[in-house]
Design a protein around this motif. Structure first.
Motif, short mmCIF file in Angstrom:
data_model
loop_
_atom_site.label_atom_id
_atom_site.label_comp_id
_atom_site.label_asym_id
_atom_site.label_seq_id
_atom_site.Cartn_x
_atom_site.Cartn_y
_atom_site.Cartn_z
N GLY A 23 13.21 8.87 2.49
CA GLY A 23 12.45 8.39 3.64
C GLY A 23 10.95 8.32 3.39
N LEU A 24 10.50 8.81 2.24
CA LEU A 24 9.06 8.83 1.96
C LEU A 24 8.42 7.44 1.99
N PRO A 25 9.00 6.44 1.32
CA PRO A 25 8.36 5.11 1.38
C PRO A 25 8.22 4.58 2.82
N ALA A 26 9.24 4.76 3.63
CA ALA A 26 9.16 4.28 5.03
C ALA A 26 8.11 5.05 5.81
N ALA A 27 8.00 6.34 5.56
CA ALA A 27 6.98 7.15 6.25
C ALA A 27 5.58 6.70 5.87
N ARG A 28 5.37 6.42 4.60
CA ARG A 28 4.06 5.96 4.14
C ARG A 28 3.78 4.55 4.68
N GLU A 29 4.82 3.73 4.80
CA GLU A 29 4.64 2.40 5.38
C GLU A 29 4.21 2.51 6.84
N MET A 54 0.83 -1.19 0.00
CA MET A 54 0.00 0.00 0.00
C MET A 54 0.88 1.25 0.00
N ALA A 55 1.94 1.22 0.78
CA ALA A 55 2.85 2.37 0.82
C ALA A 55 3.50 2.60 -0.54
N ARG A 56 3.88 1.52 -1.22
CA ARG A 56 4.51 1.66 -2.53
C ARG A 56 3.54 2.28 -3.54
#
Length: 153
Positions: A26-32, A1-3
């Protein structure tokens, strides 16, 4: 979902949202972290979340829930609706929208401005701009509201 969230932002908001935000490693990790909270924390329990997939790959995400604004005059707030660009115009967005908000009740959302494609999509689904504007993280957004009740089907 984050991707899917990050991919959709990068495809849709380039030129609208600051590049340093979209390209932040860091955006993908933040969305995860965001999606982990949405799917696991009690405070999000009342939200409705839907995903769309094609051939085993996630291609769209949506989330709606109770408005955070205590003075809201609508029943539901659409917080998330993202579909990867390759799937725009295929009906995936409409199916996700229906899955999380249905056809009954009043609904509000914020949409980037300019974002003519998304705004046209929401107008097609009964939303109208109510004249309210905000700037969030440098992105101008307009609020759109659907107050009419649509017949099922």
């Amino acid at each position: 979902m984050a991707r899917v969230n990050v991919r959709s932002w990068r495809e849709t908001y380039r030129g609208v949202m600051a590049d340093h935000v979209l390209d932040d490693p860091g955006l993908p990790a933040a969305r995860e972290r965001f999606w982990t909270a949405v799917l696991g924390e009690e405070r999000f329990r009342a939200n409705r979340v839907a995903v769309a997939e094609r051939d085993g790959a996630l291609i769209g995400i949506a989330m709606a829930g109770v408005p955070e604004d205590a003075e809201a005059t609508w029943d539901t707030h659409l917080y998330v609706l993202y579909v990867v660009a390759a799937e725009h115009g295929t009906g995936v967005g409409a199916a996700l929208l229906d899955a999380v908000i249905g056809s009954e009740g009043s609904v509000a959302l914020w949409v980037a401005d300019p974002n003519p494609r998304a705004q046209a999509f929401y107008r097609k689904h009964g939303f109208v701009a109510d004249g309210t504007v905000q700037v969030d993280d440098g992105v101008r957004e307009i609020r759109m509201v659907r107050t009419i009740r649509h017949p099922p089907g």
